[in-house]
Design an enzyme around this catalytic site. Structure first.
Site, PDB file in Angstrom:
ATOM      1  N   GLU A  63      19.780 -15.751  15.087  1.00 21.83           N
ATOM      2  CA  GLU A  63      19.699 -16.812  14.079  1.00 21.83           C
ATOM      3  C   GLU A  63      21.073 -17.101  13.479  1.00 21.83           C
ATOM      4  OE1 GLU A  63      17.046 -18.683  10.537  1.00 21.83           O
ATOM      5  OE2 GLU A  63      16.286 -16.966  11.649  1.00 21.83           O
ATOM      6  N   SER A  93      16.004  -2.428  25.940  1.00 20.97           N
ATOM      7  CA  SER A  93      16.462  -1.735  24.727  1.00 20.97           C
ATOM      8  C   SER A  93      17.936  -1.338  24.880  1.00 20.97           C
ATOM      9  CB  SER A  93      15.601  -0.497  24.444  1.00 20.97           C
ATOM     10  OG  SER A  93      15.770   0.458  25.470  1.00 20.97           O
TER      11      SER A  93
END
Length: 140
Positions: A63, A93
């Site tokens: 974002e 991960s």
């Protein structure tokens, strides 16, 4: 070029002083014709209790680079962009190292923008992919 203002790397990094960007050590490193890239270290600040990067940390990075890009793609004297929706798929991960987020526009409309942000590790392996929808608002 999609930028309405020059996306100077030093200026981009100054905007993040004393914000979450400073806390997670997010740094802008590149701005091209139609993309923006930021990096972030993966360490104890971004871990979840089991020792891998928290999914929310990748959302923060995505974002950050997507919304910054969106705001530099509008005339900031008349408009600004805010997030409407974020959807992140976590692919792999990571426990430590640097990650890189590249924001590329999918749609640049009058009232919305949609950005794709891929996050990769130092070996260019995909960590996550994000679709970020931004609202383009008029300044009053």
């Amino acid at each position: 070029m999609i930028w309405k203002q020059k996306a100077d790397i030093d200026a981009l990094n100054l905007r993040g002083k004393n914000t979450m960007l400073s806390l997670l050590d997010i740094e802008f490193i590149e701005s091209g014709e139609n993309y923006m890239i930021a990096k972030m270290p993966v360490d104890h600040r971004s871990h979840q209790p089991i020792g891998i990067m928290h999914g929310g940390a990748s959302c923060v990075l995505a974002e950050t680079v997507g919304s910054t890009a969106a705001n530099f793609a509008v005339d900031q004297t008349k408009q600004y962009c805010v997030g409407l929706s974020i959807n992140t798929n976590h692919i792999r991960s990571i426990k430590s190292g640097l990650i890189f987020a590249k924001a590329v526009p999918i749609h640049m409309g009058k009232s919305t923008q949609v950005w794709n942000i891929d996050i990769t590790n130092e070996d260019k392996q995909l960590i996550s992919t994000t679709r970020l929808t931004m609202a383009v608002l008029e300044k009053k």
